[in-house]
Design an enzyme around this catalytic site. Structure first.
Site, PDB file in Angstrom:
ATOM      1  N   SER A 145      39.521  43.750  43.544  1.00 53.92           N
ATOM      2  CA  SER A 145      39.982  42.520  44.171  1.00 53.92           C
ATOM      3  C   SER A 145      41.482  42.312  43.945  1.00 53.92           C
ATOM      4  O   SER A 145      42.291  43.142  44.332  1.00 53.92           O
ATOM      5  CB  SER A 145      39.147  41.347  43.653  1.00 53.92           C
ATOM      6  OG  SER A 145      39.386  40.181  44.385  1.00 53.92           O
ATOM      7  N   ASP A 302      41.123  42.636  48.718  1.00 50.53           N
ATOM      8  CA  ASP A 302      39.836  43.008  49.319  1.00 50.53           C
ATOM      9  C   ASP A 302      39.380  41.985  50.350  1.00 50.53           C
ATOM     10  O   ASP A 302      38.264  42.060  50.866  1.00 50.53           O
ATOM     11  CB  ASP A 302      38.754  43.237  48.250  1.00 50.53           C
ATOM     12  CG  ASP A 302      38.348  41.971  47.522  1.00 50.53           C
ATOM     13  OD1 ASP A 302      39.201  41.081  47.351  1.00 50.53           O
ATOM     14  OD2 ASP A 302      37.178  41.863  47.105  1.00 50.53           O
TER      15      ASP A 302
END
Length: 564
Positions: A145, A302
């Site tokens: 992420s 992401d």
């Protein structure tokens, strides 16, 4: 430890990490070896996340293969027809992500589990979407992420399309422990494909996500699309789909930050690829200024989180907080579908609860973490009150139930439509925020972390033994202890709380302020979340109300931190 290292070297399939580990042994780097072999990366409700490197306490191909084996064995035991239903696998643009995804696919295929592997990088919501779209037994997304470039992660979704929650996290962790001493079997992907155990998710799959979002009734534009939008993918995987969805929705004035558009796992233009961090939005705001954009938007790498800076009357851009975005989206969506279910987390603003009440909607609250927001939403929604929207203050939003996780792509479209609708009415987002504050009160939120003495007794125990009667001169009217799941009123009355147990204390003060304290589980630190609600009199300007709320917040934070 030397035997443990020898066993690791014998199992590690990656010459790069074998050489790295051998070098640490040869140079007798005990500190580093102890760090890497003293413990193993813990598998929890967020899956795995850690630094890249050799050893069980790092992210590497062996850890991934053992984790995949543990996950596969658990799913075969727990989910009916898991092998034939299969698992969706996606990955982000970090240097090791594709290899880790392929290793995961090879291990699962060797267990007889069908795998649906994306043929290129995929935003986390696009991969999570595949669980329900394919009726799969679960999904894995290889992503760290918004963490720094030296990290990677392994995120797991259950058959309902949401991130795993207990008891599955512990169940998978136990199976991973078993896998560390079992022989590892991998099936080459070509062989898996020939046997029907590997299905490549080609562009048609991405187009299915796109079509589903375009047909989502909550994302249908209501006419006006005449706004200017600038966007950054922050070196992540969101740009292609973000630009496509905006174009599909009719937005023609869209520009991306070229230097940050393509996936680049080293994130060369930002110190930290997190839109919340200072400086991360500088390039998109500069682009916004150059084209006089209405909003400057970002996804994290992401693309499951969404951030936005809005042009002020003076032409400068200001980031909205996660709570401001959540409140604006909540109000906008409830205007169109008031008989719905909406929710947020305990550390997010209570403003959404007030907005929901005004619309006659049902509101729910969960522990921190999007896994709770979506899993609880599935339990609480009804035909009369279907799930509409949920958010957490850390920039996570989900609009509707097409993806049971935070989705920064659909949030981008919804927020752009809100901005355009307001512009057609001659209003700005600041005007709308002011309208909301005038109706419900001026809500302001802040977070602080306090370093604690590692030798001191646990702060939670101290606070429970001697609970504060007042904070910043204001009486504590209600104390909620999520460890004991009890709610205690200042008149002595008590109630039980229907949430999973967690080491969190919440204080509600007589002036409607709220203080939440949550000791960190990993370091001597106390996380504190503050909320104040100020009056917004008709004679006040937005700036004056903001100044008043900020003064109240500063006083609360200072007094509370001194009391600790």
């Amino acid at each position: 430890m030397s035997e443990q290292i020898s066993q690791w070297l014998a199992r590690d399939p990656d010459p790069k990490t074998r050489d790295e580990l051998q070098h640490l042994v040869d140079t007798n780097n005990e500190k580093e070896l102890t760090d890497r072999f003293g413990s193993r990366l813990a598998f929890g409700t967020a899956g795995l996340r850690g630094m890249i490197g050799a050893g069980p306490n790092r992210m590497n191909r062996l850890v991934i293969q053992e984790t995949a084996m543990g996950l596969g064995n658990y799913l075969i035991e727990q989910v009916a027809d898991a092998q034939s239903r299969g698992i969706v696998i996606g990955y982000d643009g970090r240097p090791d992500s594709e290899q880790f995804a392929r290793d995961t696919a090879s291990v699962l295929a060797a267990l007889g589990i069908k795998v649906y592997l994306t043929h290129k990088v995929a935003a986390t919501p696009i991969a999570a979407f595949g669980v329900l779209e394919r009726n799969a037994a679960g999904a894995v997304v290889v992503t760290a992420s918004h963490n720094p470039p030296e990290y990677n992660g392994f995120k797991v979704y259950w058959e309902n399309g949401a991130q795993i929650i207990p008891p599955h996290d512990a169940g998978i962790a136990n199976k991973i422990d078993e896998a560390t001493v079992l022989p590892l079997q991998l099936m080459p992907l070509d062989e898996a494909h020939q046997k029907g155990l590997l299905v490549w998710l080609e562009d048609e799959y991405y187009q299915t996500y796109r079509k589903t979002m375009n047909e989502n009734p909550l994302l249908i534009p209501d006419g006006n699309t005449d706004i200017s939008i600038v966007y950054t993918a922050m070196h992540g995987v969101g740009a292609e789909m973000a630009e496509t969805l905006l174009a599909d929705a009719g937005f023609k004035k869209v520009a991306s930050v070229a230097e940050q558009r393509e996936p680049e796992g080293r994130f060369p233009t930002v110190n930290f690829p997190n839109p919340e961090e200072a400086g991360a939005m500088d390039m998109v705001m500069a682009l916004g200024k150059s084209v006089d954009a209405d909003i400057a938007c970002a996804n994290d790498p992401d693309a499951d989180r969404f951030a936005v800076a809005v042009k002020r009357p003076d032409g400068e851009y200001q980031m909205l907080t996660g709570d401001q975005v959540g409140s604006l989206l909540g109000e906008y969506l409830l205007e169109g579908q008031p008989s719905s279910l909406v929710g947020n987390t305990i550390v997010s603003s209570r403003l959404l609860s007030s907005i929901a009440k005004a619309h006659g909607a049902q509101y729910y609250q969960t522990l921190t973490g999007f896994k709770w927001l979506t899993n609880i939403a599935m339990q609480q929604q009804t035909k009369e009150k279907p799930f509409l929207f949920a958010y957490e203050e850390a920039l996570g939003y989900t609009v509707g139930s097409k993806v049971w996780d935070k989705d920064g792509l659909s949030a981008l479209v919804a927020f752009s439509q809100l901005t355009a609708k307001l512009k057609a009415q001659g209003k700005t987002l600041w005007d709308k925020l002011e309208d909301i504050y005038r109706q419900h009160g001026f809500y302001l939120n802040a977070q602080r972390s306090i370093a604690l003495d590692p030798k001191a007794p646990p702060i939670g125990d101290k606070l429970r033994a001697s609970p504060p009667q007042e904070i910043a001169g204001k009486r504590v009217q209600v104390t909620e202890d999520l460890k004991t799941l009890s709610r205690l009123f200042d008149d002595g009355k008590a109630e039980s709380i229907d949430l999973p147990a967690s080491d969190v204390l919440i204080y509600y003060l007589e002036d409607k302020s709220r203080v939440i304290v949550r000791p960190s589980g990993t370091e001597p630190k106390l996380k504190c979340y503050y909320e104040v609600i100020s009056e917004f009199d008709s004679g006040m300007s937005f700036a004056e109300a903001n100044e008043l709320a900020q003064a109240k917040m500063d006083e609360l934070i200072q007094a509370h931190q001194q009391s600790l």
